[in-house]
Every structure is written in C-alpha cells, then in structure tokens.
Design an enzyme around this catalytic site. Structure first.
Site, PDB file in Angstrom:
ATOM      1  N   ASP A 179       0.868  -1.161   0.000  1.00  0.00           N
ATOM      2  CA  ASP A 179       0.000   0.000   0.000  1.00  0.00           C
ATOM      3  C   ASP A 179       0.918   1.228   0.000  1.00  0.00           C
ATOM      4  OD1 ASP A 179      -2.259   1.617   0.269  1.00  0.00           O
ATOM      5  OD2 ASP A 179      -2.169   1.566   2.448  1.00  0.00           O
ATOM      6  N   ASP A 181      -0.067   4.896   1.455  1.00  0.00           N
ATOM      7  CA  ASP A 181      -0.207   5.736   2.638  1.00  0.00           C
ATOM      8  C   ASP A 181       0.024   4.934   3.911  1.00  0.00           C
ATOM      9  OD1 ASP A 181      -1.007   8.218   1.302  1.00  0.00           O
ATOM     10  OD2 ASP A 181      -2.809   7.094   0.757  1.00  0.00           O
TER      11      ASP A 181
END
Length: 626
Positions: A179, A181
């Site tokens: 991912d 963030d």
C-alpha cells in the site's frame, strides 16, 4: 520474566522476545520452588490497612540501577518488620539444603503418590488468624516478585523487530506488494492537525454548526486507533476481543462516563452484541470501529462536537452529528486538500523516506518482483515516491495500480483496469496485460491474479489497514500479509521501562494470589480481599495511563486483547513498526511465532507459577473421588 510482561502488553501473545525465555524460566522456577518449600512456615504478618501500597510518583524514564530504585512503585511495605524481628527489606527466605532436596520431587496433580502439596488448600486447614495468614502470603509474594526480576531484561524489546503471528519464510516469498499511505509513506503528526482543522471548518461553514466549535483545538494523543463509536449514543469507547467494553474508557464528548451510567445505558452489561458491533470492515449498523490511522482526527472531532453540545446544553441528534463529521472528513480527502498539503511540503509531512528507498533497492537487487496497490491518485503518489526514491521510482515496480478503491478491489470483479498515459489521463484500450512502467487505475484482484499469476504464499503484501488492506488477501486468497503498526514504537518504549515491568509483574502475581486464596470467605478474609481488589484496580489504572490516560494501550483492555489485537493476529502473518524493519533481516530469514500459553497450559504463566500452579482450589479435598 520480561517475556511474560511483553506478551501481556501486546497482542494476546503477539509480541514475543526470544531472548527472554530463560529469564521467565528462571524466575518462575525460583518463585514456585520457594513458595512450595516454605509451605506454612512463613511468619504471619499483620498488615496495617492504612499503609499506602502504591506510589504514583515514579518516573517513566528511570533506567538501570538508579531507575529501578525510583520505580519500585509497589514496594511500600518493604520496611515493615515481621514477627521474628526480620525486616521485610532483608532478603527473603532462601531454600535450605533440605528445601532444595524437596524441590527436586516431581510436581503434579494433588493426590498422586510422591507429589508434594501445599499445606493449606481450604478454609478449614488455615490458621485461626486468617487475616495474618493472608497478609503473610501477600508479603511473601511481594518480596519474591521484587527480588526475582532480572535487572535490565526489560530493555531487550526492540521496536525495530518484526513480530510474527504465523510462521513466514522470506526465502519462499518472490513477490512483494505495498500500500502507499502509512506503508511506503509515513506521515508526521502535523497532518492530523491539518485534517482536523479543515474538517472542523467544513462542519461550521458547510453544515452550519455553531461557531463555538471553532474554539476547540486539535488534541494530540486523545484518541487511539481501533476504538469503537456508538453512533446512536454518541460514545467513543474501547472494546476487547470478547465484545466487552473496558470500564473507564467510555467517553461522551471529552469526559469519561461513570461505569454505573455505562451499565444503565447498555442494559446492565458491558457486552456489545455481535449484531450491533462493527461489521467485517469495521462498519456496523450501530457501532463503527476506527481502524485507519487517518481516522484519529475524525474521532477527535466527534468527541469535540459532542462535548460542545453537551456542555452548552444544546439538544442534538448524535446520528446526524456522526454523518456530518464523516462527510466533513471525507471532503478533506475528496477535495484534495490533504494531497495538496503534502505535495507542497514533502519534508514536513513525509517521514523516513530514505528508509523506504533502501528497502526497495534491497528487494530489487535480490531479484524480487514488486507491485503497488493504493487508493491514492497517481499525481500524489508520483510526487511522494519521487521525493523518497527518485524520478525513476516506477522502475522498481512491475505493476502500479492507483485509485484502486480498496477493499472493493479485493472483493468485486466488476471494475476493469484502465491505463493512464504520462499526463495522468485515462486511455480507452482494453487491458490484456499489466506491464512494467505503466500506471493502471481501478481494476480488481481477480483480473490481477489472472494477468500476473501471482498467487498464494509466494506473495507478501504490506498495509496499515487490517480490513481494507489485509483481511481479504489472507482469508480468501492465501497471500502472506504484513501489518504496519507505527504505534508499536511508542508502546514498546513503555513496555521497556522498569515502572511498567514492576507494576505488571506485581499485578499478575497479586491476581494469582487472589485466585489461590479465594476459598477463604470469612468476614476478615473478605475484608483483606477487598483491599487486594482495590490495589489491583489501582495497578490496572496505573498501567493503562502509561500508554494513554484516556484509552490505554491499543493492544490490551486490561488482561484481554483488544478488538484491534484480535484482528491484528487474525489478518496479519507478521507486523512491524515500519517498512524499514525489513532492513534488519536477510531475505532468507524465517519468522517463527513463539508458542504462547493457553489457559489450560497455566503452569507457563507467571501468576500460576507464583501460586504453585493450583488452578483448582478444592482438587485435593476431592482426590478421594478418583
């Protein structure tokens, strides 16, 4: 010893320190041997109920020998004399040669030939002065626990460690997924303040909420990840793995609710029924769980707005407030404010970018394939990755997918992949392959698996959100999963302090003592037990406040794991503070989870060792039945 303390501080056995195994074995064996060999020969000590058992003046920063002297927070009775004239500050009873000879006898179930047993196993067998007898047991326990904590062992826990819930061999992992963030990019706390301030202004200006709410500034460290919010009652609270609310952690606005009020509101129980609790993705009909790190400003704004209406005695609907705050927070993201702030000051908001660069270089240099699946837009990701890694960051990844719409990306098979050109504009051609150097938008995991062939345990995916990033990948597709938990850094610092170690160890020993001695039910004994219970509650509160004075550790609700911990163990094979923890291990390393005791394996628990491994008080009296 510290192995047990660290396990109690984290996730029902998720945090394990291999180097502390010997400490636990040594301490437990010594405590058990001394208690079992001394039997009823301990001089009965009468303890004054006026003695202050807890000191709250200990400092958190005490280290080493000096720190240990400062943090003896439960040793207030250490100078009390005993009936034989020996001060309790003197060394406790040591085993004689006869004691040591007896300690070699096998320990097993009471009633079995050749097995030694404690002298007092029921109220009828105890001395007449039961109060003196109980306080003698208490004093023995306190001295033993304090004297047998190995100095310095609690400093061995390292926040850069990768902790294992499941056995994972990196040698079998060929593909690494990420991912963006709070995984590749970690953000500073300054971003939380900006999100809160902007959403608060939206609430006032767009939803026409009272101007008085603007007076409330952001409160750092008020909320914690994993909390639940009762939408209809307007309550922020902490729930354990068994759906029970932790007393003292229910907040209406910025003020804690008395336990009596909480019980009244929930029908005389602390239990939250499954049908009311948050659903699989943390969004239930009546209760929502906040699992995203980005949700901390949202929880704070909810508490602030509730507090304003309550303190000013203004009627309002908590359901409307919840929806308006959620929409205000959403507007910060949808309108691109957060992306703009970060892109305008990358040095202020992005942390440890050089470590992300080092991890990616190391993986690629070892022949690993990398991919990125994020909900963020390409312009935002491109700016951040260029800042951390360089303009050629796309060369590191075999597949890059933006605006993926997780968790629906992992569950739906409706949205097709679309390619973006170099300007970020959508292309119209059908996607028949996922090519390196290209940027793709939306799509779904089923097409991803079909086009790449990346399946099973050879894939390891890193993310911070247990539901949106990890749950479906582990449960439905058999990928290996790694959770990024930045809160571990601060929590491990607390666990490594002497104050935490001393208080937690004494709390566990006192709990075991209460369990062992609860067969004494005369009025004097009940009075002693009430004093012990009061001290136990004080210890619990003190330990909670070391982490967060409002909600405590994100991993523990007193002795139980939190609801967050339960899902951390279920949805992640390994977990760590940040991606940079990978730099401490070679890429053929195998992570082995420690075998943590179940309740029926009680002799491995410290409090059971301290009380002679006696889980069944009347077992000896009933031995004739067998």
């Amino acid at each position: 010893m510290c192995k047990y303390q660290c396990a109690a501080a984290a996730v029902s056995g998720c945090v394990h320190v291999a180097s502390l195994n010997m400490s636990l074995k040594t301490v437990g064996t010594a405590v058990t041997r001394i208690l079992l060999t001394t039997g009823n020969r301990t001089p009965p000590l009468v303890r004054s109920p006026k003695v202050n058992r807890l000191s709250t003046t200990s400092t958190l920063s005490g280290e080493g020998k000096q720190g240990r002297e400062k943090t003896k927070s439960f040793d207030s009775c250490s100078a009390r004399p005993s009936e034989d004239g020996r001060s309790s500050s003197e060394p406790p009873h040591r085993c004689t040669s006869a004691d040591k000879k007896r300690s070699k006898e096998p320990v097993g179930a009471p009633g079995v030939t050749g097995v030694r047993r404690r002298s007092f196993t029921s109220a009828t067998a105890a001395p007449v002065d039961k109060r003196s007898y109980l306080w003698a047991r208490y004093n023995d326990m306190k001295k033993l626990v304090h004297d047998l904590i190995p100095p310095g062992t609690c400093n061995l826990l390292n926040s850069s460690t990768i902790f294992a819930n499941n056995e994972v061999s990196l040698a079998e992992v060929d593909i690494y997924g990420f991912d963006y963030d709070y995984t590749l990019a970690l953000y500073s706390n300054a971003l939380d303040t900006m999100i809160y301030n902007t959403a608060r202004d939206f609430l006032i200006e767009h939803f026409k909420y009272p101007e008085g709410i603007r007076k409330y500034d952001y409160i750092p460290n008020f909320a914690a990840r994993g909390l639940h919010y009762d939408i209809q009652k307007g309550l922020l609270m902490k729930i354990d793995a068994f759906h029970y609310i932790q007393s003292g952690t229910v907040y209406r606005g910025l003020s804690p609710m008395p336990d009596e009020e909480v019980l009244q509101l929930f029908g005389g129980t602390y239990h939250i029924p499954l049908q009311q609790d948050s659903g699989f993705y943390g969004k239930g009909p009546k209760v929502k769980q906040f699992m995203d790190i980005f949700s901390i400003p949202e929880m704070t704004l909810l508490a602030v707005a509730n507090d304003f209406f309550i303190t000013n005695d203004i009627p309002y609907d908590p359901v409307h407030l919840f929806r308006d705050v959620s929409e205000a927070i959403g507007m910060v993201h949808l309108k691109g404010y957060m992306y703009k702030w970060v892109m305008e000051d990358l040095d202020k908001y992005i942390l440890r970018g050089e470590e992300t660069d080092a991890v990616l270089h190391r993986l690629v240099n070892n022949g690993k394939k990398l991919f990125l699946i994020t909900n963020s837009p390409f312009s935002f990701v491109d700016k951040g990755m260029t800042h951390m890694v360089g303009k050629n960051w796309r060369d590191f990844f075999d597949v890059v997918i933006v605006q993926a719409d997780k968790p629906h990306f992992f569950t739906d098979c409706i949205k097709p992949f679309r390619r973006l050109d170099d300007n970020g504009d959508l292309r119209w051609e059908k996607i028949n392959s996922l090519d390196k150097g290209q940027i793709y938008k939306q799509g779904n995991l089923f097409d991803f698996l079909r086009l790449t062939g990346w399946r099973g345990s050879k894939v390891l995916y890193f993310g911070d959100h247990l539901y949106s990033d990890l749950a479906d990948l582990m449960l439905r597709h058999g990928w290996r999963t790694a959770a990024i938990v930045p809160e571990l850094e601060q929590e491990t610092k607390v666990v490594c302090t002497d104050r935490y170690a001393l208080n937690l160890t004494w709390l566990q020993a006192l709990t075991g003592l209460m369990e062992r001695m609860q067969t004494h039910r005369d009025p004097e004994s009940k009075q002693v037990f009430q004093e012990w219970q009061n001290e136990r509650e004080e210890l619990r509160a003190m330990i909670k406040n070391l982490f967060n004075p409002h909600f405590g550790s994100i991993f523990r609700t007193r002795h139980n794991p939190t609801y967050f911990s339960r899902h951390l163990c279920r949805f992640s094979d390994i977990y760590m503070t940040s991606l940079s923890c990978l730099l401490n291990y070679d890429l053929s390393y195998t992570f082995y989870p420690r075998r943590t005791p179940l309740q029926h394996e009680a002799p491995l628990w410290m409090d059971q060792l301290c009380t002679g491994c006696m889980k069944t008080p009347y077992l000896e009296e009933m031995s004739h039945i067998r």
